[in-house]
Design a protein around this motif. Structure first.
Motif, short mmCIF file in Angstrom:
data_model
loop_
_atom_site.label_atom_id
_atom_site.label_comp_id
_atom_site.label_asym_id
_atom_site.label_seq_id
_atom_site.Cartn_x
_atom_site.Cartn_y
_atom_site.Cartn_z
N PHE A 120 0.83 -1.21 0.00
CA PHE A 120 0.00 0.00 0.00
C PHE A 120 0.86 1.25 0.00
CE2 PHE A 120 -1.95 3.46 2.43
CZ PHE A 120 -2.99 3.77 1.56
N ILE A 121 1.92 1.27 0.80
CA ILE A 121 2.79 2.44 0.86
C ILE A 121 3.43 2.71 -0.49
CG2 ILE A 121 4.91 3.34 1.91
CD1 ILE A 121 4.09 1.85 4.48
N ALA A 122 3.84 1.64 -1.18
CA ALA A 122 4.45 1.81 -2.51
C ALA A 122 3.45 2.43 -3.49
CB ALA A 122 4.94 0.46 -3.03
N VAL A 123 2.19 2.00 -3.43
CA VAL A 123 1.17 2.58 -4.30
C VAL A 123 0.94 4.05 -3.96
CG1 VAL A 123 -1.29 2.54 -4.88
CG2 VAL A 123 0.02 0.40 -4.80
N ALA A 124 0.86 4.36 -2.67
CA ALA A 124 0.66 5.75 -2.26
C ALA A 124 1.80 6.63 -2.75
CB ALA A 124 0.53 5.83 -0.74
N ASN A 125 3.03 6.17 -2.61
CA ASN A 125 4.18 6.94 -3.09
C ASN A 125 4.11 7.15 -4.60
OD1 ASN A 125 5.50 7.41 -0.63
ND2 ASN A 125 6.57 5.45 -0.70
N GLU A 126 3.76 6.10 -5.30
CA GLU A 126 3.70 6.16 -6.77
C GLU A 126 2.65 7.17 -7.24
OE1 GLU A 126 1.73 3.32 -10.12
OE2 GLU A 126 3.03 2.32 -8.65
N VAL A 127 1.44 7.08 -6.71
CA VAL A 127 0.35 7.93 -7.17
C VAL A 127 0.58 9.39 -6.79
CG1 VAL A 127 -2.12 8.40 -6.95
CG2 VAL A 127 -1.31 6.04 -7.17
N VAL A 128 1.04 9.63 -5.57
CA VAL A 128 1.27 11.01 -5.14
C VAL A 128 2.40 11.64 -5.94
CG1 VAL A 128 2.04 12.43 -3.20
CG2 VAL A 128 0.30 10.68 -2.85
N ARG A 129 3.44 10.88 -6.23
CA ARG A 129 4.54 11.40 -7.05
C ARG A 129 4.05 11.76 -8.46
NH1 ARG A 129 10.23 11.76 -6.19
NH2 ARG A 129 11.10 12.56 -8.13
N GLN A 130 3.20 10.89 -9.04
CA GLN A 130 2.67 11.16 -10.38
C GLN A 130 1.83 12.43 -10.41
OE1 GLN A 130 0.49 7.61 -11.26
NE2 GLN A 130 2.29 6.45 -11.99
N ARG A 131 1.06 12.65 -9.37
CA ARG A 131 0.09 13.74 -9.38
C ARG A 131 0.63 15.04 -8.78
NH1 ARG A 131 -5.69 12.72 -9.32
NH2 ARG A 131 -6.10 10.81 -10.49
N HIS A 132 1.60 14.94 -7.87
CA HIS A 132 2.04 16.14 -7.15
C HIS A 132 3.55 16.37 -7.21
CE1 HIS A 132 -1.98 16.68 -5.40
NE2 HIS A 132 -1.99 15.37 -5.20
N GLY A 133 4.27 15.54 -7.93
CA GLY A 133 5.71 15.73 -8.01
C GLY A 133 6.35 15.67 -6.64
N ASN A 134 7.20 16.66 -6.33
CA ASN A 134 7.93 16.69 -5.05
C ASN A 134 7.24 17.55 -4.00
OD1 ASN A 134 10.03 15.01 -5.89
ND2 ASN A 134 11.12 16.72 -6.85
N GLN A 135 5.97 17.87 -4.19
CA GLN A 135 5.27 18.75 -3.25
C GLN A 135 5.33 18.23 -1.82
OE1 GLN A 135 1.21 19.66 -4.32
NE2 GLN A 135 0.72 20.45 -2.27
N PHE A 136 5.29 16.91 -1.67
CA PHE A 136 5.30 16.31 -0.34
C PHE A 136 6.62 15.59 -0.06
CE2 PHE A 136 0.87 16.48 -1.73
CZ PHE A 136 0.32 17.24 -0.69
N GLY A 137 7.66 15.98 -0.77
CA GLY A 137 8.95 15.35 -0.60
C GLY A 137 9.18 14.28 -1.65
N GLU A 138 10.30 13.62 -1.56
CA GLU A 138 10.63 12.58 -2.53
C GLU A 138 9.63 11.44 -2.50
OE1 GLU A 138 14.34 9.53 -3.56
OE2 GLU A 138 14.64 11.22 -2.20
N ASN A 139 9.09 11.14 -1.30
CA ASN A 139 8.06 10.13 -1.13
C ASN A 139 7.31 10.42 0.17
OD1 ASN A 139 9.61 8.92 1.05
ND2 ASN A 139 10.89 8.01 -0.55
N LEU A 140 6.37 9.56 0.51
CA LEU A 140 5.58 9.73 1.73
C LEU A 140 6.10 8.88 2.89
CD1 LEU A 140 1.95 9.70 0.25
CD2 LEU A 140 3.15 11.66 1.23
N ASP A 141 7.30 8.38 2.77
CA ASP A 141 7.83 7.53 3.85
C ASP A 141 7.83 8.27 5.18
OD1 ASP A 141 8.14 5.62 1.94
OD2 ASP A 141 10.32 5.63 1.92
N TRP A 142 8.11 9.59 5.15
CA TRP A 142 8.11 10.38 6.38
C TRP A 142 6.74 10.33 7.06
CZ3 TRP A 142 4.50 14.27 6.61
CH2 TRP A 142 3.96 14.70 5.39
N PHE A 143 5.68 10.32 6.25
CA PHE A 143 4.32 10.27 6.79
C PHE A 143 4.06 8.93 7.47
CE2 PHE A 143 -0.15 9.13 6.37
CZ PHE A 143 -0.80 10.26 6.84
N PHE A 144 4.36 7.83 6.79
CA PHE A 144 4.08 6.52 7.35
C PHE A 144 5.05 6.15 8.47
CE2 PHE A 144 2.19 6.29 3.07
CZ PHE A 144 0.89 5.97 3.43
N ASP A 145 6.30 6.62 8.38
CA ASP A 145 7.24 6.35 9.47
C ASP A 145 6.72 6.94 10.78
OD1 ASP A 145 8.94 4.98 7.84
OD2 ASP A 145 10.35 6.64 7.54
#
Length: 662
Positions: free
Chosen positions: A489-514
């Motif tokens: 699930f985390i991999a999908v979230a990172n993929e979709v957010v990167r596609q739609r928002h670029g680096n707006q939330f960082g390189e990925n959402l790992d910071w959020f889930f961590d």
């Protein structure tokens, strides 16, 4: 004679149509159908026992040569107080004292004989194992050594005879008065042979713990059940046929494809209500004392089907059976099984309390996360219960905005209740969400259900509704019928957010889930001070251009220095919006990255700041204290007067009612 023949033909045709409306077959299959069952059951409702024959057809999905098979034997959890499920309860479990139970109220299951296709007899080699805790008295996992090992990709066929005794219900499976009996996790069921987190293949077949639910492979279930004719029966899947027997029993034949389990229920007093939604037949079994609530259940299921089909994916199965237990059988309620759910309510539930609708939405949503995605409810319960709670909130709040409770003029929504279950925990930092269920000894519901749902609501607030739906739909379509894990699930979230928002939330959402999923910190942002002061011209002694000094009085410039002090009181860090309102009606918004412990924002302005509001649209729903998110220099009392007026109104009515009887 011709008329009689015509009537018979019409009756047969109607029977065919009724059965054809529930077609259980999928071509091509929806899953790999690793574990397939053919079961023939004889149920003695007086003794509360079953005698059954089972054929398991299992396909080895691994590169290993499999030399033994592990089975779940869950009814043995209710065999005695030494089972892992009941051990340590002190005799008190789920609101009842089981320490003085008589012999006939306990339950068990045993394999009477087992043979492998080709003639190998395996009965003598069976033994109970305890892979989780080593409890020698626990008999909820059975190991069967094979005389003929199963090569990679090959098929194993086992023929079993087993018998079982239902317990008086402790939880889920069991019997109650008036011929009520629920059979769930009631047969020898093979575990899941899969790779663990390190990539090693082996049996995933845990014991039955109080804080865990279930995990099994997909397959086809073909089940015939012979029971007394006065019992109304519900079961997973489609009823294929029904035959009356000479001894007064009825044999009912059910089939369901591409599911992970099979459940069934009998009760002498069920009333049946039928409805449809698109391709789905809805069957409601409800006791007569609850019949006035039938339309509310049917509406809730149709609302859930519509909402989840739009926001998650299509429900492919032709049927959903909803079972509302009588009050004396509520310990069997509020659970989910493939194409069959149990709910729970009381006589004449007020329309202003939507608990039965939210429960129906919750249990139906399990058809997506427990059943079609079939994540491991034992090792990662948040992937099921947390997602289901999140969608329960969305479904109910979409159809009944802020009306989970709407009584006496007071109202609140489903999502608000979920958040309160997390923020109102005695210790919201008691542990992480991402743990096996049996390791969570405190705050299970607050963490697994409510914190996960609130985390997902926060993610939705950050990335937006459309992106969140894209994440969920991608996750569902990619992983349905495949047993995803949290990392998927985390991999999908990172993929979709990167596609739609670029680096707006960082390189990925790992910071959020961590922080949210694997950490224990809380989020708490606060506005602690607002100040406005005039800016003066310089006052004091100043140098003259020609030499010497002169004294000057400071004068107001007409400009104010306005400042707002913000605090990060918790450990979680999110970018957070800040909204300022000025006395002249101007509104200013900006984003604080939220990293500093203290942040002072200053402005030079001609109008005073009169209020500041952190996260005004409540995107950061994980914030543990929303009351300190805002501050105003001009508090409004209208809300207080509204609630005071309502309180006076109901006190007045109460006093008038009392005076009538005095």
């Amino acid at each position: 004679m011709e008329r009689i023949s015509f009537i018979i033909i019409i009756a047969l045709f109607c029977t065919y149509l009724a059965q054809a409306q529930c077609d259980p077959f999928f071509d091509p299959p929806l899953s790999k159908r690793t574990a397939n069952y053919n079961i023939r059951v004889n149920y003695d409702h007086d003794a509360k026992t079953i005698a059954a024959r089972e054929t398991l057809t299992w396909i080895n999905p691994s590169p290993d040569t499999v030399r033994e098979v592990h089975f779940y034997m869950y009814l043995n959890a209710f065999k005695n107080t030494n089972s892992t499920f009941l051990r340590g309860t002190g005799g008190q479990v789920f609101g009842q004292n089981i320490s003085t139970r008589p012999a006939e109220t306990w339950g068990w299951i045993q394999v009477d004989s087992i043979g492998q296709r080709g003639g190998s007899e395996l009965t003598a080699g069976q033994r109970y194992i305890q892979p989780d805790d080593g409890n020698p008295d626990d008999q909820t996992v059975l190991s069967i050594p094979l005389k003929n090992p199963v090569l990679p990709g090959d098929t194993l066929v086992l023929h079993l005879r087993f018998s079982a005794k239902l317990p008086k219900t402790v939880v889920r499976s069991g019997y109650s008065k008036d011929d009520w009996a629920l059979f769930v996790h009631w047969f020898p069921q093979v575990g899941v042979y899969e790779q663990d987190a390190t990539g090693r293949w082996g049996w995933n077949c845990h014991q039955f713990h109080r804080q865990t639910e279930f995990y099994a492979d997909f397959g086809t279930y073909d089940v015939e059940i012979m029971a007394a004719s006065h019992l109304v029966m519900g079961a997973s899947g489609c009823k294929m046929s029904e035959k009356k027997n000479q001894d007064g029993t009825i044999t009912r034949h059910f089939r369901v494809d591409d599911v992970i389990d099979f459940a069934w229920v009998v009760y002498a007093h069920f009333e049946e209500y039928l409805d449809t939604w698109e391709h789905v037949s809805i069957r409601l079994l409800i006791p007569p004392e609850h019949s006035s609530l039938a339309s509310r259940y049917l509406t809730a299921i149709k609302q859930s089907l519509s909402y989840l089909s739009e926001h998650v994916g299509r429900y492919p199965f032709p049927i959903i059976t909803v079972v509302d237990p009588p009050v004396h059988a509520l310990r069997s309620g509020m659970m989910e099984y493939p194409t069959l759910i149990t709910t729970g309510t009381f006589y004449r539930m007020p329309s202003g309390i939507r608990t039965m609708e939210s429960l129906a939405a919750h249990e139906f949503a399990h058809q997506y996360f427990m059943m079609m995605l079939a994540s491991n409810e034992k090792e990662e319960p948040w992937l099921d219960e947390g997602f289901v709670t999140y969608f329960e909130d969305r479904i109910i709040d979409a159809h009944y905005p802020r009306s989970f409770v709407n009584l006496f003029g007071f109202r609140f929504g489903n999502r608000e209740l979920t958040r309160q279950e997390y923020t109102g925990m005695r210790n919201p930092q008691v542990g992480t969400i991402a743990r096996p269920g049996w390791e969570i000894n405190e705050g299970y519901k607050g963490l697994v259900y409510s914190k996960t749902a609130t985390m997902l609501q926060t993610l939705q607030g950050l990335v937006g509704n459309e992106t969140m739906d894209a994440i969920i739909r991608t996750y569902f379509e990619r992983w349905k019928f495949r047993h995803p894990r949290g990392k998927d699930f985390i991999a999908v979230a990172n993929e979709v957010v990167r596609q739609r928002h670029g680096n707006q939330f960082g390189e990925n959402l790992d910071w959020f889930f961590d922080g949210c999923l694997y950490g224990t910190e809380v989020c708490d942002y606060a506005v602690t001070d607002i100040s406005n002061g005039p800016i003066f011209t310089g006052h004091g002694l100043f140098d003259q251009a020609a030499g010497g000094i002169f004294f000057k009085n400071g004068e107001p410039t007409g400009v104010l220095r306005a400042s707002v002090t913000l605090h990060r009181l918790g450990g979680l860090i999110f970018p957070v919006e800040v909204e300022f309102r000025f006395e002249d009606g101007t509104v200013k918004r900006e984003v604080w990255q939220g990293t500093e412990r203290i942040k002072v924002l200053e402005y030079e302005t001609t109008s005073r700041i009169i209020s500041a509001h952190l996260d005004p649209r409540q995107k950061i729903y994980l914030d543990i204290d929303l009351n300190n998110n805002s501050m105003t220099l001009q508090p409004r009392t209208s809300s207080l007067w509204k609630y005071a007026a309502k309180a006076v109104f109901w006190v007045q009515n109460l006093l008038q009612t009392v005076s009538f009887f005095v």
